[in-house]
Design a protein around this motif. Structure first.
Motif, mmCIF file in Angstrom:
data_model
loop_
_atom_site.group_PDB
_atom_site.id
_atom_site.type_symbol
_atom_site.label_atom_id
_atom_site.label_comp_id
_atom_site.label_asym_id
_atom_site.label_seq_id
_atom_site.Cartn_x
_atom_site.Cartn_y
_atom_site.Cartn_z
ATOM 1 N N LYS A 43 0.858 -1.188 0.000
ATOM 2 C CA LYS A 43 0.000 0.000 0.000
ATOM 3 C C LYS A 43 0.891 1.234 0.000
ATOM 4 C CE LYS A 43 -3.792 2.108 2.542
ATOM 5 N NZ LYS A 43 -4.854 2.174 1.570
ATOM 6 N N PHE A 44 0.844 1.986 -1.099
ATOM 7 C CA PHE A 44 1.685 3.172 -1.270
ATOM 8 C C PHE A 44 0.980 4.421 -0.787
ATOM 9 C CE2 PHE A 44 3.723 0.308 -4.202
ATOM 10 C CZ PHE A 44 5.054 0.647 -4.103
ATOM 11 N N GLU A 45 1.782 5.374 -0.279
ATOM 12 C CA GLU A 45 1.257 6.700 0.058
ATOM 13 C C GLU A 45 0.853 7.399 -1.240
ATOM 14 O OE1 GLU A 45 4.134 8.812 2.408
ATOM 15 O OE2 GLU A 45 4.042 7.351 4.024
ATOM 16 N N ASP A 46 1.668 7.225 -2.290
ATOM 17 C CA ASP A 46 1.361 7.752 -3.618
ATOM 18 C C ASP A 46 2.048 6.872 -4.663
ATOM 19 O OD1 ASP A 46 4.004 8.521 -3.161
ATOM 20 O OD2 ASP A 46 3.786 10.472 -4.093
ATOM 21 N N THR A 47 1.441 6.749 -5.825
ATOM 22 C CA THR A 47 2.052 5.978 -6.914
ATOM 23 C C THR A 47 2.395 6.873 -8.098
ATOM 24 O OG1 THR A 47 -0.125 5.377 -7.772
ATOM 25 C CG2 THR A 47 0.943 3.790 -6.295
ATOM 26 N N VAL A 60 17.304 14.184 -10.284
ATOM 27 C CA VAL A 60 16.351 14.373 -9.192
ATOM 28 C C VAL A 60 15.947 13.004 -8.636
ATOM 29 C CG1 VAL A 60 15.486 16.607 -9.975
ATOM 30 C CG2 VAL A 60 14.467 14.517 -10.885
ATOM 31 N N GLU A 61 15.555 13.000 -7.368
ATOM 32 C CA GLU A 61 15.183 11.748 -6.709
ATOM 33 C C GLU A 61 13.861 11.902 -5.975
ATOM 34 O OE1 GLU A 61 18.419 10.822 -4.075
ATOM 35 O OE2 GLU A 61 19.613 9.952 -5.684
ATOM 36 N N HIS A 62 13.136 10.814 -5.906
ATOM 37 C CA HIS A 62 11.916 10.758 -5.102
ATOM 38 C C HIS A 62 11.835 9.377 -4.473
ATOM 39 C CE1 HIS A 62 7.880 11.369 -3.659
ATOM 40 N NE2 HIS A 62 7.490 10.248 -4.252
ATOM 41 N N THR A 63 11.371 9.332 -3.234
ATOM 42 C CA THR A 63 11.202 8.056 -2.537
ATOM 43 C C THR A 63 9.719 7.768 -2.383
ATOM 44 O OG1 THR A 63 13.282 8.374 -1.348
ATOM 45 C CG2 THR A 63 11.735 6.773 -0.436
ATOM 46 N N PHE A 64 9.297 6.651 -2.981
ATOM 47 C CA PHE A 64 7.936 6.157 -2.821
ATOM 48 C C PHE A 64 7.944 5.261 -1.578
ATOM 49 C CE2 PHE A 64 8.202 6.995 -7.373
ATOM 50 C CZ PHE A 64 6.977 7.601 -7.650
ATOM 51 N N THR A 65 7.091 5.560 -0.613
ATOM 52 C CA THR A 65 7.020 4.783 0.626
ATOM 53 C C THR A 65 5.770 3.904 0.589
ATOM 54 O OG1 THR A 65 8.117 6.572 1.810
ATOM 55 C CG2 THR A 65 6.972 4.940 3.144
ATOM 56 N N LYS A 96 7.852 -6.856 7.088
ATOM 57 C CA LYS A 96 6.857 -7.555 7.899
ATOM 58 C C LYS A 96 5.504 -6.849 7.809
ATOM 59 C CE LYS A 96 9.792 -10.270 10.472
ATOM 60 N NZ LYS A 96 9.862 -11.488 9.715
ATOM 61 N N PRO A 97 4.413 -7.575 8.042
ATOM 62 C CA PRO A 97 3.088 -6.936 8.047
ATOM 63 C C PRO A 97 3.069 -5.738 8.994
ATOM 64 C CG PRO A 97 2.856 -9.321 8.116
ATOM 65 C CD PRO A 97 4.334 -9.023 8.280
ATOM 66 N N GLY A 98 2.568 -4.602 8.489
ATOM 67 C CA GLY A 98 2.498 -3.372 9.271
ATOM 68 C C GLY A 98 3.724 -2.486 9.160
ATOM 69 N N ASP A 99 4.839 -3.034 8.666
ATOM 70 C CA ASP A 99 6.064 -2.253 8.520
ATOM 71 C C ASP A 99 6.091 -1.533 7.174
ATOM 72 O OD1 ASP A 99 6.872 -3.082 11.013
ATOM 73 O OD2 ASP A 99 8.397 -4.479 10.286
ATOM 74 N N THR A 100 7.058 -0.607 7.029
ATOM 75 C CA THR A 100 7.173 0.165 5.801
ATOM 76 C C THR A 100 8.464 -0.155 5.064
ATOM 77 O OG1 THR A 100 8.195 2.025 6.942
ATOM 78 C CG2 THR A 100 5.806 2.095 6.693
ATOM 79 N N GLY A 101 8.450 0.122 3.764
ATOM 80 C CA GLY A 101 9.624 -0.022 2.919
ATOM 81 C C GLY A 101 9.652 1.137 1.936
ATOM 82 N N GLU A 102 10.713 1.183 1.136
ATOM 83 C CA GLU A 102 10.882 2.313 0.215
ATOM 84 C C GLU A 102 11.359 1.854 -1.150
ATOM 85 O OE1 GLU A 102 13.815 4.747 2.158
ATOM 86 O OE2 GLU A 102 12.301 5.744 3.387
ATOM 87 N N GLU A 131 3.453 -3.765 -9.112
ATOM 88 C CA GLU A 131 2.891 -2.424 -8.932
ATOM 89 C C GLU A 131 3.649 -1.502 -9.874
ATOM 90 O OE1 GLU A 131 0.347 -1.759 -6.866
ATOM 91 O OE2 GLU A 131 0.329 -3.773 -5.998
ATOM 92 N N VAL A 132 2.978 -0.481 -10.406
ATOM 93 C CA VAL A 132 3.627 0.473 -11.296
ATOM 94 C C VAL A 132 3.638 1.847 -10.633
ATOM 95 C CG1 VAL A 132 3.593 1.588 -13.562
ATOM 96 C CG2 VAL A 132 2.917 -0.813 -13.346
ATOM 97 N N LEU A 133 4.844 2.407 -10.514
ATOM 98 C CA LEU A 133 5.029 3.756 -9.979
ATOM 99 C C LEU A 133 5.336 4.669 -11.151
ATOM 100 C CD1 LEU A 133 7.326 2.749 -6.996
ATOM 101 C CD2 LEU A 133 4.846 3.051 -6.984
ATOM 102 N N LYS A 134 4.728 5.838 -11.160
ATOM 103 C CA LYS A 134 4.916 6.762 -12.280
ATOM 104 C C LYS A 134 5.391 8.118 -11.781
ATOM 105 C CE LYS A 134 1.212 4.568 -14.855
ATOM 106 N NZ LYS A 134 -0.090 4.721 -15.480
ATOM 107 N N PHE A 135 6.169 8.779 -12.642
ATOM 108 C CA PHE A 135 6.544 10.160 -12.328
ATOM 109 C C PHE A 135 6.652 10.958 -13.616
ATOM 110 C CE2 PHE A 135 10.647 8.058 -12.801
ATOM 111 C CZ PHE A 135 11.381 8.961 -13.542
ATOM 112 N N THR A 136 6.529 12.261 -13.444
ATOM 113 C CA THR A 136 6.629 13.179 -14.573
ATOM 114 C C THR A 136 7.608 14.293 -14.213
ATOM 115 O OG1 THR A 136 4.763 14.499 -13.774
ATOM 116 C CG2 THR A 136 4.266 12.754 -15.355
ATOM 117 N N ALA A 137 8.110 14.941 -15.244
ATOM 118 C CA ALA A 137 8.969 16.115 -15.070
ATOM 119 C C ALA A 137 8.860 16.936 -16.339
ATOM 120 C CB ALA A 137 10.416 15.705 -14.822
ATOM 121 N N ASP A 138 8.908 18.232 -16.198
ATOM 122 C CA ASP A 138 8.945 19.132 -17.347
ATOM 123 C C ASP A 138 10.373 19.654 -17.419
ATOM 124 O OD1 ASP A 138 8.219 20.644 -19.497
ATOM 125 O OD2 ASP A 138 7.175 22.190 -18.332
#
Length: 152
Positions: A43-47, A60-65, A96-102, A131-138
């Motif tokens: 379950k992502f905070e944002d995709t 540039v960098e971004h971390t998906f949590t 583990k269930p309930g834990d987070t990753g990046e 899962e597919v994570l997407k990003f954009t940049a201009d």
């Protein structure tokens, strides 16, 4: 006639009894069945992420949590970018269930200009499998690159 029917029934019951599994095998099957219902859920905070306007050549960098919202350990086996200008890195240990990753995404905009739409496909032991994570940049070209300058 009744004696023959009783003999057939008794014989068939003995055959069925021979096919029964022992208690240890039954317990193993029960545990396997219980484990089969357990799945990892990513379950992502944002995709989707927008870097906004950046200059050509910027890295540039971004971390998906994400959180493992499932009931078994989550393991990422691969994170694959849509192009060579994007490098993903990710949590390598079991979450583990309930834990987070990046999943950290690094985008190198060298040689790019205009609107960029990129993605990273994450393969994991979830029900969907990926899962597919997407990003954009201009991306704004560097001065003098692709832009004619007037002489004064």
């Amino acid at each position: 006639m009744f004696a023959i029917a009783s003999l057939v029934l008794t014989t068939s019951c003995k055959e069925n009894a021979a096919l029964r599994i022992d208690e240890e095998t039954a317990k193993e099957a029960e545990l396997a069945h219980a484990e089969a219902g357990k799945v990892a859920v990513m379950k992502f905070e944002d995709t989707n992420f927008d870097f906004g306007t950046i200059n050509s050549g910027d890295v540039v960098e971004h971390t998906f949590t994400f959180t493992n919202a499932g009931s078994s350990d989550l393991l990422i086996s691969e994170a694959k970018a849509s192009c060579g200008c994007t490098v993903p890195s990710y949590t390598k240990t079991a979450v583990k269930p309930g834990d987070t990753g990046e999943i950290k995404v690094s985008f190198n905009s060298a040689g790019k200009s205009g609107k960029q739409n990129k993605s990273v496909t994450v393969t994991a032991n979830t029900e969907s499998g990926s899962e597919v994570l997407k990003f954009t940049a201009d991306v704004t070209p560097k001065a003098g690159v692709g832009v004619k300058q007037e002489k004064k």
